[in-house]
Design a protein around this motif. Structure first.
Motif, short mmCIF file in Angstrom:
data_model
loop_
_atom_site.label_atom_id
_atom_site.label_comp_id
_atom_site.label_asym_id
_atom_site.label_seq_id
_atom_site.Cartn_x
_atom_site.Cartn_y
_atom_site.Cartn_z
N PHE A 1 0.82 -1.21 0.00
CA PHE A 1 0.00 0.00 0.00
C PHE A 1 0.85 1.26 0.00
CE2 PHE A 1 -1.97 3.48 2.44
CZ PHE A 1 -3.08 3.73 1.65
N TRP B 1 -4.74 0.42 6.17
CA TRP B 1 -4.62 0.36 4.71
C TRP B 1 -5.62 -0.63 4.11
CZ3 TRP B 1 -3.54 -4.41 2.79
CH2 TRP B 1 -2.87 -5.32 3.63
N GLU B 2 -6.02 -1.66 4.86
CA GLU B 2 -6.98 -2.64 4.33
C GLU B 2 -8.31 -1.98 3.96
OE1 GLU B 2 -4.67 -5.35 7.32
OE2 GLU B 2 -5.19 -3.23 7.13
N HIS C 1 -8.76 0.85 2.61
CA HIS C 1 -8.63 1.45 1.29
C HIS C 1 -8.78 0.40 0.18
CE1 HIS C 1 -7.65 5.51 2.52
NE2 HIS C 1 -6.74 5.05 3.36
N PHE C 2 -8.34 -0.82 0.45
CA PHE C 2 -8.51 -1.90 -0.52
C PHE C 2 -9.99 -2.22 -0.71
CE2 PHE C 2 -4.36 -4.25 -1.28
CZ PHE C 2 -3.57 -3.17 -0.95
N CYS C 3 -10.80 -1.90 0.32
CA CYS C 3 -12.23 -2.19 0.29
C CYS C 3 -13.07 -0.96 -0.04
CB CYS C 3 -12.68 -2.75 1.64
SG CYS C 3 -11.82 -4.25 2.15
N LEU D 1 -13.49 -0.65 -5.56
CA LEU D 1 -13.68 -2.09 -5.44
C LEU D 1 -14.71 -2.59 -6.44
CD1 LEU D 1 -13.27 -4.81 -3.96
CD2 LEU D 1 -15.04 -4.09 -2.34
N TYR E 1 -11.74 -6.25 5.67
CA TYR E 1 -11.06 -7.00 4.61
C TYR E 1 -11.55 -8.45 4.57
CZ TYR E 1 -7.13 -8.74 1.77
OH TYR E 1 -6.36 -9.32 0.79
N LEU F 1 -9.40 -7.93 -5.02
CA LEU F 1 -9.21 -7.22 -3.75
C LEU F 1 -7.81 -6.63 -3.61
CD1 LEU F 1 -10.57 -6.40 -1.15
CD2 LEU F 1 -10.00 -8.62 -0.17
N ASP F 2 -6.80 -7.42 -3.92
CA ASP F 2 -5.42 -6.95 -3.73
C ASP F 2 -4.87 -6.19 -4.94
OD1 ASP F 2 -5.49 -8.06 -1.25
OD2 ASP F 2 -4.24 -9.79 -1.72
N SER G 1 -5.74 -3.24 -5.60
CA SER G 1 -6.03 -1.85 -5.27
C SER G 1 -4.79 -0.97 -5.50
CB SER G 1 -6.45 -1.74 -3.80
OG SER G 1 -6.56 -0.41 -3.40
#
Length: 281
Positions: free
Chosen positions: A35, A110-111, A113-115, A120, A232, A255-256, A258
């Motif tokens: 990230f 940071w997780e 932000h991935f979501c 997404l 996450y 998901l990853d 991002s």
């Protein structure tokens, strides 16, 4: 000179001895590199040397946010830290600013932000265009539900006595991570109602805080302040079920993946801080 200061001086001097390194960046853990390196490359493309643990004053190898923050007095343009906000921003903790060479996620971690819902859903629909599930609708409905419990969480985390009554563990207990396929129907409406009832039952036992507002928190962004690992895992479970029977591996393919660096206040703030830190002279 204590061990923290000793290490800090070494980290400060590393870019001076190796001109290929723009700066040394202490992170909470190795899994944070993906990230933060992505965000830093957008702010100022360069080579950054990441530290994911260091020694405390007892000489033990330690990682995590508290270890990063031990370096506060010694941070410079050559050596800065990037941390998860956790509840610190919502609680109004002072000094966590780019002026002090500290970057933070402006979401729980940071997780989150991935979501982030818009990005997404865009990544998801590109690979699974026939799905009738919309992460934007699901996460917005979830955000509405967790908003008030999060306000309580910020208030009840202010002191140990209050924290025993309502804390992150009790909050997470109202957010089951294993949905059934039936609960996925209509963008997870059955699950949302179940979660809403769990939180309502839990909050009945609590005294409502006098100040039920927070300048950084609203019904739209509340889901970004759920504990990152929990959000996450929830999104991963949903996505994995949605991608069952397809050639898409939700975790690695969606998901990853991002890599966004703008588009909403929290990530814009991350970029603003990193630009300020890396461009300082």
């Amino acid at each position: 000179m204590n061990r923290i200061e000793e290490q800090a001086r070494y980290y400060q001097n590393l870019p001076l001895h190796n001109r290929n390194i723009k700066a040394v960046v202490h992170l909470e853990d190795a899994e944070d590199i993906l990230f933060w390196n992505n965000q830093l490359q957008k702010a100022l493309p360069a080579t950054y040397h990441f530290i994911t643990y260091s020694k405390n004053n007892k000489g033990n190898d330690v990682h995590g946010c508290e270890q990063c923050l031990r370096y506060r007095p010694y941070l410079t343009n050559n050596f800065f830290i990037c941390i998860d906000s956790d509840l610190r921003q919502l609680k109004g903790e002072n000094g966590l600013t780019a002026d002090n060479h500290i970057a933070q996620t402006y979401a729980y971690s940071w997780e989150n932000h991935f979501c982030e819902a818009q990005h997404l859903q865009k990544r998801f629909v590109e690979l699974v265009p026939d799905s009738d599930f919309d992460f934007r609708t699901f996460l917005q409905n979830l955000s509405d539900v967790v908003y008030k419990p999060l306000l309580h969480l910020v208030h009840y985390s202010q002191c140990p006595e209050l924290n025993q009554q309502w804390n992150i563990t009790k909050f997470n207990a109202c957010l089951p991570l294993q949905l059934t396929r039936k609960e996925l129907a209509d963008n997870g409406s059955v699950y949302i109602e179940h979660v809403k009832q769990l939180f309502e039952d839990a909050l009945k036992k609590l005294q409502q805080p006098k100040k039920m507002i927070n300048e950084h928190l609203n019904e739209t962004n509340a889901y970004l302040h759920i504990q990152g690992h929990q959000l996450y895992k929830l999104v991963l479970h949903i996505g994995t079920m949605l991608c069952h029977g397809t050639s898409v591996a939700f975790k690695t393919d969606v998901l990853d993946k991002s890599i966004h660096t703008d588009g909403y206040i929290e990530i814009n703030n991350v970029q603003s801080d990193l630009v300020k830190i890396t461009s300082a002279r």
